[in-house]
Motif scaffolding. Structure first.
Motif, PDB file in Angstrom:
ATOM      1  N   ALA A  78       0.834  -1.205   0.000  1.00 52.81           N
ATOM      2  CA  ALA A  78       0.000   0.000   0.000  1.00 52.81           C
ATOM      3  C   ALA A  78       0.871   1.258   0.000  1.00 52.81           C
ATOM      4  O   ALA A  78       0.530   2.257  -0.660  1.00 52.81           O
ATOM      5  CB  ALA A  78      -0.922  -0.005   1.217  1.00 52.81           C
ATOM      6  N   SER A  82       0.026   2.673  -3.798  1.00 56.73           N
ATOM      7  CA  SER A  82      -1.119   3.571  -3.746  1.00 56.73           C
ATOM      8  C   SER A  82      -0.701   5.012  -4.038  1.00 56.73           C
ATOM      9  O   SER A  82       0.400   5.446  -3.667  1.00 56.73           O
ATOM     10  CB  SER A  82      -1.794   3.493  -2.375  1.00 56.73           C
ATOM     11  OG  SER A  82      -2.877   4.400  -2.311  1.00 56.73           O
ATOM     12  N   SER A  84      -2.743   7.387  -2.907  1.00 55.33           N
ATOM     13  CA  SER A  84      -3.468   8.104  -1.856  1.00 55.33           C
ATOM     14  C   SER A  84      -2.636   8.156  -0.582  1.00 55.33           C
ATOM     15  O   SER A  84      -2.193   7.118  -0.069  1.00 55.33           O
ATOM     16  CB  SER A  84      -4.810   7.414  -1.572  1.00 55.33           C
ATOM     17  OG  SER A  84      -5.378   7.886  -0.371  1.00 55.33           O
ATOM     18  N   ILE A  87      -4.407   6.087   2.136  1.00 54.75           N
ATOM     19  CA  ILE A  87      -4.223   4.634   2.019  1.00 54.75           C
ATOM     20  C   ILE A  87      -2.814   4.247   2.462  1.00 54.75           C
ATOM     21  O   ILE A  87      -2.619   3.206   3.104  1.00 54.75           O
ATOM     22  CB  ILE A  87      -4.482   4.156   0.576  1.00 54.75           C
ATOM     23  CG1 ILE A  87      -5.913   4.483   0.148  1.00 54.75           C
ATOM     24  CG2 ILE A  87      -4.217   2.653   0.450  1.00 54.75           C
ATOM     25  CD1 ILE A  87      -6.976   3.810   0.967  1.00 54.75           C
ATOM     26  N   ASP A 140      -6.170   0.452  -4.528  1.00 50.78           N
ATOM     27  CA  ASP A 140      -6.834   0.915  -3.306  1.00 50.78           C
ATOM     28  C   ASP A 140      -8.113   0.123  -3.043  1.00 50.78           C
ATOM     29  O   ASP A 140      -8.377  -0.296  -1.911  1.00 50.78           O
ATOM     30  CB  ASP A 140      -7.158   2.409  -3.405  1.00 50.78           C
ATOM     31  CG  ASP A 140      -5.910   3.274  -3.487  1.00 50.78           C
ATOM     32  OD1 ASP A 140      -4.802   2.748  -3.218  1.00 50.78           O
ATOM     33  OD2 ASP A 140      -6.039   4.467  -3.814  1.00 50.78           O
ATOM     34  N   TYR A 143      -7.191  -3.519  -2.018  1.00 49.44           N
ATOM     35  CA  TYR A 143      -6.568  -3.541  -0.692  1.00 49.44           C
ATOM     36  C   TYR A 143      -7.612  -3.363   0.405  1.00 49.44           C
ATOM     37  O   TYR A 143      -7.687  -4.168   1.357  1.00 49.44           O
ATOM     38  CB  TYR A 143      -5.503  -2.446  -0.596  1.00 49.44           C
ATOM     39  CG  TYR A 143      -4.910  -2.308   0.789  1.00 49.44           C
ATOM     40  CD1 TYR A 143      -3.970  -3.220   1.252  1.00 49.44           C
ATOM     41  CD2 TYR A 143      -5.306  -1.268   1.634  1.00 49.44           C
ATOM     42  CE1 TYR A 143      -3.432  -3.104   2.529  1.00 49.44           C
ATOM     43  CE2 TYR A 143      -4.779  -1.142   2.907  1.00 49.44           C
ATOM     44  CZ  TYR A 143      -3.848  -2.059   3.356  1.00 49.44           C
ATOM     45  OH  TYR A 143      -3.331  -1.949   4.622  1.00 49.44           O
ATOM     46  N   ILE A 144      -8.429  -2.330   0.288  1.00 52.03           N
ATOM     47  CA  ILE A 144      -9.437  -2.055   1.315  1.00 52.03           C
ATOM     48  C   ILE A 144     -10.481  -3.167   1.358  1.00 52.03           C
ATOM     49  O   ILE A 144     -10.875  -3.640   2.434  1.00 52.03           O
ATOM     50  CB  ILE A 144     -10.115  -0.694   1.064  1.00 52.03           C
ATOM     51  CG1 ILE A 144      -9.101   0.451   1.200  1.00 52.03           C
ATOM     52  CG2 ILE A 144     -11.277  -0.492   2.019  1.00 52.03           C
ATOM     53  CD1 ILE A 144      -8.521   0.616   2.588  1.00 52.03           C
ATOM     54  N   SER A 191     -11.135   5.050   5.114  1.00 56.45           N
ATOM     55  CA  SER A 191     -10.727   5.348   3.731  1.00 56.45           C
ATOM     56  C   SER A 191     -11.879   5.928   2.925  1.00 56.45           C
ATOM     57  O   SER A 191     -11.667   6.610   1.925  1.00 56.45           O
ATOM     58  CB  SER A 191     -10.222   4.070   3.050  1.00 56.45           C
ATOM     59  OG  SER A 191     -11.288   3.135   2.899  1.00 56.45           O
TER      60      SER A 191
END
Length: 269
Positions: A78, A82, A84, A87, A140, A143-144, A191
């Motif tokens: 991440a 990512s 973000s 994140i 993202d 992953y989330i 997130s």
């Protein structure tokens, strides 16, 4: 003396500020927790490896280890993949916390003589492969989604072990794991991209049946069978009451003179 008091107060203030900074650096989520939400004190639990350990207890320890084996590399990905900043921070926090939880798990397993795996299982490796192939927003989302779904599955399993285990070391590890999992679920949900509608729902409560229970049926049958005997029961009850009334009159009649004699002596009548 005044100068000494001022110096002592200044030292206390500096010490409090330093302690606050250390706590924020070590456990930012815990420091920012709402003040009215209790945190279970772990120092009240023993951790001596005492008590029977079940197959479910052993499986729980293994699963906590497996969680770290894929969530730590996922958190590292991440930070690398990512775009973000949020994140990235979530990935770093979860990876760091799983490193701590993994050490607790290995210590418990050593005490309990539980063999632990050193590689993720097939499903977990598949999730890591998905993340490795994804980029940007796709990463993202994967992953989330994968981590939030996994934490949702392990959460009730931890509660079951915490409530039922006979072993004090497993009990303490379950309580610690529960705190980590709740924190990770909150971080993942922060997130803003968790698809709650896609999460599995809780099973529906057992529906009440329209058929009366066996106990109720038995009671009803007994009531029906005894209905024919109601006149006999009433007759027996009336006879018993009459006999009781006759006996009472006899006893009172026999005791009345003595009662009057004692009353006259007491009151001087």
């Amino acid at each position: 003396m005044a100068g000494f008091g001022l110096t002592f107060a200044w030292r206390r203030l500096c010490g409090a500020v330093l302690l606050s900074v250390v706590l924020i650096l070590l456990a930012p989520e815990k420091v920012m927790a709402a003040p009215d939400v209790p945190v279970p004190p772990e120092n009240l639990l023993t951790d001596r490896g005492r008590g029977d350990i079940s197959d479910a207890d052993r499986d729980f320890v293994v699963k906590v280890r497996l969680a770290g084996l894929w969530e730590i590399p996922a958190g590292e990905m991440a930070q690398e993949k990512s775009d973000s900043a949020r994140i990235k921070r979530i990935g770093r926090s979860i990876a760091d916390q799983h490193t701590v939880l993994d050490e607790l798990t290995r210590n418990a397993a050593k005490k309990l003589d539980v063999d632990l795996p050193n590689e993720p299982n097939k499903d977990q490796q598949g999730w890591l492969d998905e993340m490795d192939e994804a980029v940007g927003d796709d990463f993202d989302d994967i992953y989330i989604d994968r981590l939030r779904a996994a934490h949702g599955k392990i959460f009730p399993a931890i509660a079951t072990i915490r409530a039922s285990t006979r072993n004090d070391t497993v009990r303490k590890l379950a309580q610690q794991a529960n705190q980590f999992v709740m924190t990770h679920m909150t971080l993942l949900e922060s997130s803003g991209i968790v698809d709650f509608a896609a999460l599995p729902t809780a099973p529906a409560p057992a529906a009440a049946t329209s058929r009366p229970s066996a106990a109720l049926l038995s009671a009803a049958e007994q009531s029906q069978s005894s209905g024919a005997n109601v006149p006999l029961i009433l007759a027996a009850l009336a006879g018993g009451l009459a006999a009781g009334a006759f006996a009472t009159r006899q006893i009172v009649g026999n005791r009345r003179p003595g009662y009057r004699s004692r009353r006259n002596r007491y009151y001087g009548g």
